[in-house]
Design a protein around this motif. Structure first.
Motif, short mmCIF file in Angstrom:
data_model
loop_
_atom_site.label_atom_id
_atom_site.label_comp_id
_atom_site.label_asym_id
_atom_site.label_seq_id
_atom_site.Cartn_x
_atom_site.Cartn_y
_atom_site.Cartn_z
N PRO A 28 28.13 23.55 10.49
CA PRO A 28 28.48 24.28 9.27
C PRO A 28 29.37 23.47 8.32
O PRO A 28 29.99 22.48 8.73
CB PRO A 28 29.24 25.50 9.81
CG PRO A 28 28.82 25.63 11.24
CD PRO A 28 28.58 24.23 11.71
N ASP A 29 29.42 23.92 7.07
CA ASP A 29 30.31 23.27 6.09
C ASP A 29 31.77 23.48 6.46
O ASP A 29 32.61 22.59 6.30
CB ASP A 29 30.06 23.86 4.69
CG ASP A 29 28.65 23.63 4.21
OD1 ASP A 29 28.36 22.50 3.79
OD2 ASP A 29 27.84 24.57 4.26
N VAL A 30 32.08 24.69 6.92
CA VAL A 30 33.44 25.08 7.29
C VAL A 30 33.36 25.73 8.66
O VAL A 30 32.42 26.47 8.94
CB VAL A 30 34.03 26.07 6.26
CG1 VAL A 30 35.40 26.58 6.72
CG2 VAL A 30 34.12 25.42 4.88
N VAL B 167 34.95 13.83 12.46
CA VAL B 167 34.04 14.90 12.03
C VAL B 167 34.72 15.91 11.11
O VAL B 167 34.06 16.80 10.56
CB VAL B 167 33.44 15.64 13.25
CG1 VAL B 167 32.62 14.69 14.09
CG2 VAL B 167 34.53 16.30 14.09
N LEU B 168 36.04 15.77 10.93
CA LEU B 168 36.79 16.68 10.06
C LEU B 168 37.19 15.97 8.77
O LEU B 168 37.62 14.81 8.79
CB LEU B 168 38.04 17.19 10.77
CG LEU B 168 37.84 17.90 12.11
CD1 LEU B 168 39.18 18.35 12.67
CD2 LEU B 168 36.89 19.09 11.96
N GLU B 169 37.06 16.66 7.66
CA GLU B 169 37.43 16.11 6.36
C GLU B 169 38.94 16.23 6.14
O GLU B 169 39.52 17.32 6.28
CB GLU B 169 36.71 16.88 5.25
CG GLU B 169 37.05 16.42 3.83
CD GLU B 169 36.38 15.12 3.46
OE1 GLU B 169 36.66 14.60 2.36
OE2 GLU B 169 35.56 14.60 4.26
N SER C 111 38.52 24.52 8.94
CA SER C 111 38.43 23.08 8.70
C SER C 111 37.09 22.76 8.06
O SER C 111 36.13 23.52 8.15
CB SER C 111 38.59 22.31 10.01
OG SER C 111 39.90 22.46 10.54
N MET C 112 37.04 21.61 7.39
CA MET C 112 35.84 21.22 6.66
C MET C 112 35.08 20.12 7.39
O MET C 112 35.68 19.15 7.87
CB MET C 112 36.23 20.71 5.26
CG MET C 112 35.03 20.47 4.33
SD MET C 112 35.50 19.61 2.77
CE MET C 112 36.79 20.66 2.12
N ASN C 113 33.79 20.28 7.46
CA ASN C 113 32.91 19.27 8.03
C ASN C 113 32.93 18.03 7.14
O ASN C 113 32.65 18.11 5.94
CB ASN C 113 31.49 19.84 8.13
CG ASN C 113 30.52 18.92 8.83
OD1 ASN C 113 30.80 17.76 9.06
ND2 ASN C 113 29.34 19.45 9.13
N SER C 114 33.25 16.87 7.72
CA SER C 114 33.31 15.65 6.91
C SER C 114 31.93 15.26 6.37
O SER C 114 31.84 14.47 5.43
CB SER C 114 33.87 14.49 7.74
OG SER C 114 33.04 14.22 8.86
N ALA C 115 30.87 15.83 6.95
CA ALA C 115 29.51 15.53 6.49
C ALA C 115 28.96 16.59 5.55
O ALA C 115 27.79 16.53 5.16
CB ALA C 115 28.58 15.38 7.70
#
Length: 429
Positions: A99-101, A117-119, A318-322
């Motif tokens: 997921p995006d978040v 993996v975390l932005e 948290s935000m997905n770095s991808a």
């Protein structure tokens, strides 16, 4: 809150008591603009990953928060509920379908952040004038900083441990809440009095979980891990700090729920099987729902070695770095951890991670919830390196043998340390 709670040995996890947060930002783009992405487009659907909540009220509150965000921004939100959260999320991260978040338990932050993996959210936070980092309880917010000191999540809610007491049983023993021990040195004589006055009732029920005992284990200057994250449970200072628990157990003053025929402390305490329990805020809703006639209260844990100590279990957005929608993802995180927090915390009956929201909800003056909120200022986050899950498992495999006298605490912790480090070495290979 999430999965952390009742099963905290595993994570904040077994959760029944946290709060979703609301977002900062006015929905006009400037305040919530990320690092370079175009927040003007609204033909976007964000996917949000989480584990299923313990209550229908939490599920309802989350849906309302998502709907409010969509109404405010036009950005759609698609839910992705995981049953085996850690395993399934990691599979998606590896496969590029995450997921995006998504939720990140504080215990998993070191591992996930080190894997990239975390932005990092620092740029987003710095560009948002009304974010107000100081509004978060410091131990909770800092729990989502990586080893590189970057922020990898914004806490959505939390729980600490409280000292629960049964009012009727105290009265039956000729005591009241005013007589409760204020420090650990007074705990044994108090429990001894309860045992003498109420021979058929267990003085205290506790859970033999590292997530409950970490603050005790490290109270004498020891550390359960070494700097490289490997196990250090056989640290003489750790053993010395934990020994009083075994002494209390040996004298019959404390028992685990399993010893008393229950699945967890909430049921033992709720049915009147123990006078005291050191459990998380997630037990509040359990008692209110399943034992409505019970008269009980809660206070802060007794002072240990001259200091207030506790554990805090928390989860972030948290935000997905991808993610291909980073600006929009930040808008959602901001909304959930600012604007939406009050309504979410109120409906889901959880503890908001922002002090201002706690003040609005009058949590600091609530006789039941205020002890948990007070502890948020000084509690130790349930986090310690990349291998905490392995170390926890080995501790919980061996501590029962020490409690039952099958081996000494020193022997049990030596075995736990050796087996944990063997597993860690094999994992690294």
């Amino acid at each position: 809150m999430s999965k952390i709670f009742k099963c905290v040995g595993v994570s904040l996890l077994a959760v029944g008591l946290l709060f979703s947060l609301v977002g900062c930002g006015n929905g006009k783009g400037d305040k919530t603009k990320g690092s370079g992405d175009d927040t003007g487009k609204r033909d976007v659907t964000l996917t949000v990953g989480f584990w299923k909540g313990d209550s229908t009220s939490e599920d309802s509150a989350r849906k309302k928060a998502f709907e409010g965000f969509t109404k405010k921004t036009g950005i759609k939100v698609q839910e992705k509920v995981y049953n085996d959260y850690d395993t399934q999320l990691m599979t998606d991260l590896v496969g590029g379908t995450a997921p995006d978040v998504f939720y990140v338990d504080v215990s998993n932050l070191p591992s996930l952040s080190s894997q990239g993996v975390l932005e990092p959210l620092n740029d987003y936070i710095d560009k948002q004038s009304d974010f107000d980092q100081a509004d978060f309880y410091e131990p909770i917010f800092n729990g989502f900083k990586g080893a590189d000191d970057k922020q990898y999540g914004v806490p959505k809610d939390y729980s600490t441990l409280g000292f629960y007491y049964n009012e009727d049983l105290l009265k039956k023993a000729g005591l009241s809440s005013a007589d409760l021990p204020k420090d650990f040195d007074s705990l044994e004589p108090f429990l001894t009095t309860l045992k003498e006055k109420l021979p058929d009732i267990q003085p205290m029920v506790f859970s033999a979980l590292l997530a409950r005992q970490m603050y005790i284990a490290e109270s004498d200057g020891g550390k359960i891990t070494k700097e490289d994250g490997t196990a250090n449970l056989n640290d003489p200072k750790v053993i010395k700090a934990l020994q009083p628990l075994l002494d209390l157990y040996d004298k019959g003053l404390i028992r685990t729920p399993e010893d008393l025929g229950d699945g967890w402390a909430g049921d033992t305490f709720g049915r009147g099987g123990a006078v005291l329990s050191d459990e998380g805020a997630w037990m509040v809703s359990h008692l209110n729902t399943n034992f409505p006639a019970l008269k009980w209260g809660v206070t802060e844990l007794p002072i240990l070695n001259g200091e207030h100590r506790n554990m805090v279990f928390t989860v972030s957005y948290s935000m997905n770095s991808a993610s291909k929608n980073k600006a929009e993802s930040w808008e959602l995180i901001s909304h959930l951890t600012h604007d939406a927090m009050k309504d979410y915390a109120s409906e889901a009956s959880v503890l908001p991670s922002r002090k201002s929201v706690a003040e609005e909800l009058k949590i600091d003056t609530d006789k039941i919830m205020s002890p948990f909120a007070k502890a948020a200022d000084y509690a130790t986050p349930w986090q310690d390196g990349n291998y905490l899950t392995i170390i926890t498992s080995r501790y919980e495999n061996m501590i029962p043998s020490a409690l039952k006298g099958e081996m000494s605490l020193e022997e049990a912790m030596k075995e736990a340390t050796t087996s944990a480090n063997q597993d860690i070495e094999n994992q690294v290979k």
